[in-house]
Design a protein around this motif. Structure first.
Motif, PDB file in Angstrom:
ATOM      1  N   ALA A   1      19.894 -16.306  44.984  1.00  0.00           N
ATOM      2  CA  ALA A   1      20.721 -16.658  43.832  1.00  0.00           C
ATOM      3  C   ALA A   1      21.603 -17.861  44.132  1.00  0.00           C
ATOM      4  O   ALA A   1      21.887 -18.682  43.257  1.00  0.00           O
ATOM      5  N   LEU A   2      22.031 -17.981  45.381  1.00  0.00           N
ATOM      6  CA  LEU A   2      22.855 -19.125  45.796  1.00  0.00           C
ATOM      7  C   LEU A   2      22.016 -20.373  46.041  1.00  0.00           C
ATOM      8  O   LEU A   2      22.568 -21.470  46.164  1.00  0.00           O
ATOM      9  N   GLY A   3      20.707 -20.208  46.148  1.00  0.00           N
ATOM     10  CA  GLY A   3      19.839 -21.342  46.454  1.00  0.00           C
ATOM     11  C   GLY A   3      20.046 -21.864  47.858  1.00  0.00           C
ATOM     12  O   GLY A   3      19.946 -23.071  48.102  1.00  0.00           O
ATOM     13  N   LEU A   4      20.327 -20.947  48.795  1.00  0.00           N
ATOM     14  CA  LEU A   4      20.639 -21.350  50.166  1.00  0.00           C
ATOM     15  C   LEU A   4      19.372 -21.555  50.975  1.00  0.00           C
ATOM     16  O   LEU A   4      18.690 -20.592  51.351  1.00  0.00           O
ATOM     17  N   ASN A   5      19.067 -22.801  51.271  1.00  0.00           N
ATOM     18  CA  ASN A   5      17.925 -23.164  52.110  1.00  0.00           C
ATOM     19  C   ASN A   5      18.366 -24.241  53.094  1.00  0.00           C
ATOM     20  O   ASN A   5      18.122 -25.428  52.885  1.00  0.00           O
TER      21      ASN A   5
ATOM     22  N   VAL B   1      27.511 -19.624  55.432  1.00  0.00           N
ATOM     23  CA  VAL B   1      26.341 -20.517  55.411  1.00  0.00           C
ATOM     24  C   VAL B   1      26.402 -21.432  54.195  1.00  0.00           C
ATOM     25  O   VAL B   1      26.042 -22.620  54.281  1.00  0.00           O
ATOM     26  N   TRP B   2      26.867 -20.908  53.055  1.00  0.00           N
ATOM     27  CA  TRP B   2      27.040 -21.774  51.882  1.00  0.00           C
ATOM     28  C   TRP B   2      27.993 -22.916  52.210  1.00  0.00           C
ATOM     29  O   TRP B   2      27.737 -24.083  51.848  1.00  0.00           O
ATOM     30  N   LEU B   3      29.082 -22.615  52.917  1.00  0.00           N
ATOM     31  CA  LEU B   3      30.054 -23.654  53.262  1.00  0.00           C
ATOM     32  C   LEU B   3      29.442 -24.659  54.235  1.00  0.00           C
ATOM     33  O   LEU B   3      29.685 -25.872  54.113  1.00  0.00           O
ATOM     34  N   PHE B   4      28.636 -24.201  55.167  1.00  0.00           N
ATOM     35  CA  PHE B   4      27.984 -25.123  56.098  1.00  0.00           C
ATOM     36  C   PHE B   4      27.053 -26.087  55.347  1.00  0.00           C
ATOM     37  O   PHE B   4      26.988 -27.283  55.664  1.00  0.00           O
TER      38      PHE B   4
END
Length: 412
Positions: free
Chosen positions: A12-16, A106-109
């Motif tokens: 949902a966050l699109g974290l890749n 991880v989103w912040l990174f």
């Protein structure tokens, strides 16, 4: 336990993440490895995101970018984004405290465009939230009996869980010189590129320096790490094996390695505070870590007594920890931990007696009170040892700050 919730919100966050991810697991040594990798890579000029746990005084300690703690503003922005994805995009998916924090970090990174991320596993490995992100290189530092109610009651069962961070075709570092067969089997099953301490990499040392051998050759004349303890050489050699494995993506020089080893910092891991009497902070909360602590106490030498401020969680191996350290303590100051899992002073006293401890034992109203009493009792050549849990060290650190503030006010 499971990854389904974390993976749903991650999607949902699109974290890749497009940057290399180094995942660090194991029973003990995770924090040390993260600190050394972070320091070496930072000195090499990389913008490093580092996620560790737990924290001692501030949540910000868990999330660092460029070796600086993330600000309240940045963390709140990450939390708000993760919460919106959890509720609006992932259908109100429930998350644990650690799952939520991992996704936010991880989103912040990604948002801050780090060059490389170092992620510390919270519990186990296979089903830990950190494992929702594929490691480009994964390290298992040690395997011992801890968190047995979740991971199993044998090293074979625990080794299987720890090895769950390994990935097909990617470097898999094992720093444990005698790993359970389950770790080797898992690595072979998934097709990971397993590099074993003592086989594929290792070290030798003398009194002033040490030498590393690994996949990319030997590195000689290395300084002892700033982190105390002879066992840190095993941790450092595993870090160098990981950097060897990633040398094409994040190359580092010998100068970076030397400087990083000397700059690495880690609060609460045989941390010797300045001043007299000497105060030692160590979060050791399982027998393996307590044995390392005992070895450090012997190597340090002493002129006076050792006063121990001691508190633990009741679901830990209290007897095993006491057994490792009891010969090195002259007076125990025990207290409860203000948590539902905290062991009451009566239980600690019972375990001390069962372990054959004959040194005096004083029960205190709190960890802070125990620390203050130890300070009042200690002579200049004595040493104060604070250990048994992250909670124990954190409470003593707060008490120390309060004591210093009070002394400063009195002088003024």
């Amino acid at each position: 336990m499971g990854l389904a919730r974390t993976l749903r919100v991650r999607q949902a966050l699109g974290l890749n993440p497009q940057f290399p991810v180094i995942t660090v697991g194991g029973t003990n040594g995770k924090g040390s490895a993260c600190a050394m990798l972070e320091a070496i890579l930072h000195h090499a000029g990389y913008r490093v995101g580092c996620y560790t746990s737990p924290h001692l005084l501030r949540y910000n300690e868990r999330v660092r970018i460029g070796r600086k703690e993330a600000s309240d503003e940045a963390l709140c922005r990450a939390f708000s984004t993760a919460e919106a994805a959890r509720i609006d995009k992932a259908g109100a998916t429930p998350l644990t405290y650690f799952e939520f924090g991992t996704l936010a970090a991880v989103w912040l990174f990604v948002e801050e465009r780090v060059d490389v991320a170092v992620l510390e596993v919270g519990l186990g490995g296979r089903l830990d939230a950190v494992n929702a992100f594929d490691a480009d290189c994964a390290l298992v530092m040690s395997i011992d009996l801890d968190h047995m109610e979740y991971l199993g009651d044998t090293r074979e069962k625990i080794g299987f869980e720890k090895a769950g961070i390994y990935r097909r075709g990617r470097p898999a570092i094992c720093a444990d010189p005698q790993p359970p067969q389950s770790l080797r089997q898992y690595a072979a099953q998934v097709g990971a590129q397993l590099l074993m301490a003592g086989e594929d990499f290792g070290y030798t040392a003398d009194k002033t320096q040490w030498q590393y051998r690994g996949p990319q050759g030997n590195r000689n004349g290395l300084p002892y790490p700033a982190l105390r303890g002879a066992y840190q050489l095993a941790n450092a050699s595993a870090c160098l094996a990981a950097l060897d494995a990633l040398h094409e993506r994040v190359p580092v020089t010998m100068n970076d390695i030397r400087a990083g080893l000397l700059l690495a910092e880690l609060a609460g891991r045989f941390q010797v505070l300045p001043g007299r009497p000497v105060t030692i902070l160590d979060v050791a909360h399982n027998p393996h870590a307590a044995e390392a602590l005992a070895g450090n106490l012997v190597a340090m030498g002493r002129g006076g007594r050792t006063l121990a401020v001691f508190a633990m969680l009741r679901d830990k191996d209290i007897a095993g920890v006491i057994g490792a350290v009891r010969k090195h303590v002259d007076h125990w100051l025990i207290a409860g931990i203000e948590d539902v899992r905290g062991a009451a002073p009566a239980l600690l006293r019972q375990q001390l007696g069962a372990a054959g401890v004959t040194a005096p034992v004083t029960a205190c109203a709190s960890i802070a009170a125990a620390y203050v009493q130890a300070c009042d009792m200690a002579a200049e050549n004595d040493r104060i040892l604070v250990f048994g849990s992250f909670y124990t060290v954190a409470a003593a650190m707060r008490a120390r700050e309060a004591r210093k503030a009070a002394e400063s006010t009195t002088k003024t």
